[in-house]
Design a protein around this motif. Sequence first.
Motif, PDB file in Angstrom:
ATOM      1  N   UNK A 235      34.429 -27.288   0.798  1.00 24.88           N
ATOM      2  CA  UNK A 235      33.144 -27.080   1.466  1.00 24.88           C
ATOM      3  C   UNK A 235      32.915 -25.621   1.854  1.00 24.88           C
ATOM      4  N   UNK A 236      33.773 -24.715   1.369  1.00 20.22           N
ATOM      5  CA  UNK A 236      33.669 -23.298   1.739  1.00 20.22           C
ATOM      6  C   UNK A 236      33.316 -22.477   0.502  1.00 20.22           C
ATOM      7  N   UNK A 237      32.079 -22.062   0.368  1.00 19.91           N
ATOM      8  CA  UNK A 237      31.678 -21.336  -0.845  1.00 19.91           C
ATOM      9  C   UNK A 237      32.162 -19.897  -0.903  1.00 19.91           C
TER      10      UNK A 237
ATOM     11  N   UNK B 237      31.957 -25.313  10.210  1.00 21.63           N
ATOM     12  CA  UNK B 237      31.816 -24.033  10.915  1.00 21.63           C
ATOM     13  C   UNK B 237      32.508 -22.908  10.161  1.00 21.63           C
ATOM     14  N   UNK B 238      33.523 -23.243   9.378  1.00 25.11           N
ATOM     15  CA  UNK B 238      34.251 -22.223   8.625  1.00 25.11           C
ATOM     16  C   UNK B 238      33.381 -21.441   7.660  1.00 25.11           C
ATOM     17  N   UNK B 239      32.212 -21.979   7.314  1.00 24.25           N
ATOM     18  CA  UNK B 239      31.279 -21.277   6.432  1.00 24.25           C
ATOM     19  C   UNK B 239      30.880 -19.925   7.034  1.00 24.25           C
TER      20      UNK B 239
END
Length: 475
Positions: free
Chosen positions: A153-155, A291-293
């Motif tokens: 989920x982290x681009x 939130x890591x995005x």
Amino acid sequence: MLLQSKEAHYFNIISRIFKVTIYYIQHATYYIFSSSQQQQLFGVNNQKEMENGATPITDKKWAFRRNSDLDFVPDTTIRGTLTKLMSNLNRSDDRPVIPMSVSEPSAFPCFNTTPVALDAISGSVRCTEYNSYFATEGILPARRAVAEYLSKDLPDHKLSPDDVYVALGCQQAAQYILHALGGSKSNNNILLPKPYFPYYDVYAQIHHLQVRFYDLLPNKNWEVDLESVVAVADENTVAMLVINPGNPCGNVFTYAHLKKVAETARELGMLVIADEVYRHIVFGEIPFTPMGVFASITPIVTLGSISKRWMVPGWRIGWLVTHDPHGILKEHGIIKSIKQYVDLSSVPPAFIQGALPDILAKTDDEFFLKVSNMIKEAANSCYEGMKDVPGVTCPTKPEAAMCVLVKLDLSMFEDIKDDLDFCLKLVKEESVLILPGISVGLPNWLRVTFAIDHSYLQDGIKRFKDFCKRHSKKP
């Protein structure tokens, strides 16, 4: 010399016989004499104590005392409140107790975990690879599996196993970061949402962090009140906690709102702790955004577990993950402090860690879709069922997680003092367990869990309605 040795040997035997004889004479005397005579002869103040073989020591001055540093821990924590509620159950009510207080759907067969998880645990137990001690931060395959699972989920950046610390559930993961940020020699403070999951408050204070609260806005789908964040923060504010999907609110933050949160955190010079234990348990129109995005804006520490999405809270397996692409956490010693505390902590069982790669990678979407649909149906039933109840308002329809907040209008009830009084009387009269809002920092609200068996939920809502109508003020 031989004669002396024999004499000494016989003397020891006679001495032992004498001691044993005296012992039995004393005990025989104890049973012969009356209670008052026992007290005179042996100084016994309690016959029952003597019968148990105990020696009275009440006059002894002991050096130990209870730890008064824990006086700040309220008796309104979730577990403390549940103890109160359970003690108020009417034991003569033969109806089943409806558990709408704790988010634990795994108690019902319809919410059983996936066979993939069961097979992974079974295989891990049966093999011989996980019977030893392992690294305190977690075994490498488990950490790699978590990194790969979250990286999907982290681009903009990918996680490595070095970013992951396996923990005994999300609560222990929270303690890792709170310890790293706290310390008895600091004046650091942390910002928590209100309402909130109550153990953050307790753990923060245990680790010498002052606690300040910012508001969530019920009329804006429980968004963060960023003005209140700025108002309560100062130069000693080190972090803010964001719970998304929301517990206890049942909401989901939008991408745009989370970006504003990250930008606010950067302006104030603090990191964001993201509790994402309900990650992807989302059934509304707003998709989940990790939130890591936003780690390129401000440092992020993510907390999570498999307890909710896989329906296995008793397995106690979670993680802390650092998103630190600019090396800010490392530069300021936070990574080092996390590692130091991890080295002092208990670690999850190795066989559960060994099963984690298969659990995370091989569970198919069909299982998640089935669970999500059941929870969505339950959420809709709960929301619709609460809409026409006198004295109760549900400001937002739940779109994630497993519970919803309901507001009480005490002016509508004739004999209800507050939310705790409401819940105590509800459990006594209807055998329905609902958590008072005071346990999540919001007095005169209720936290209602809807992720239970459908028939139980329908019965619980009916009993809830009957209770409210019975206690409503008469026109």
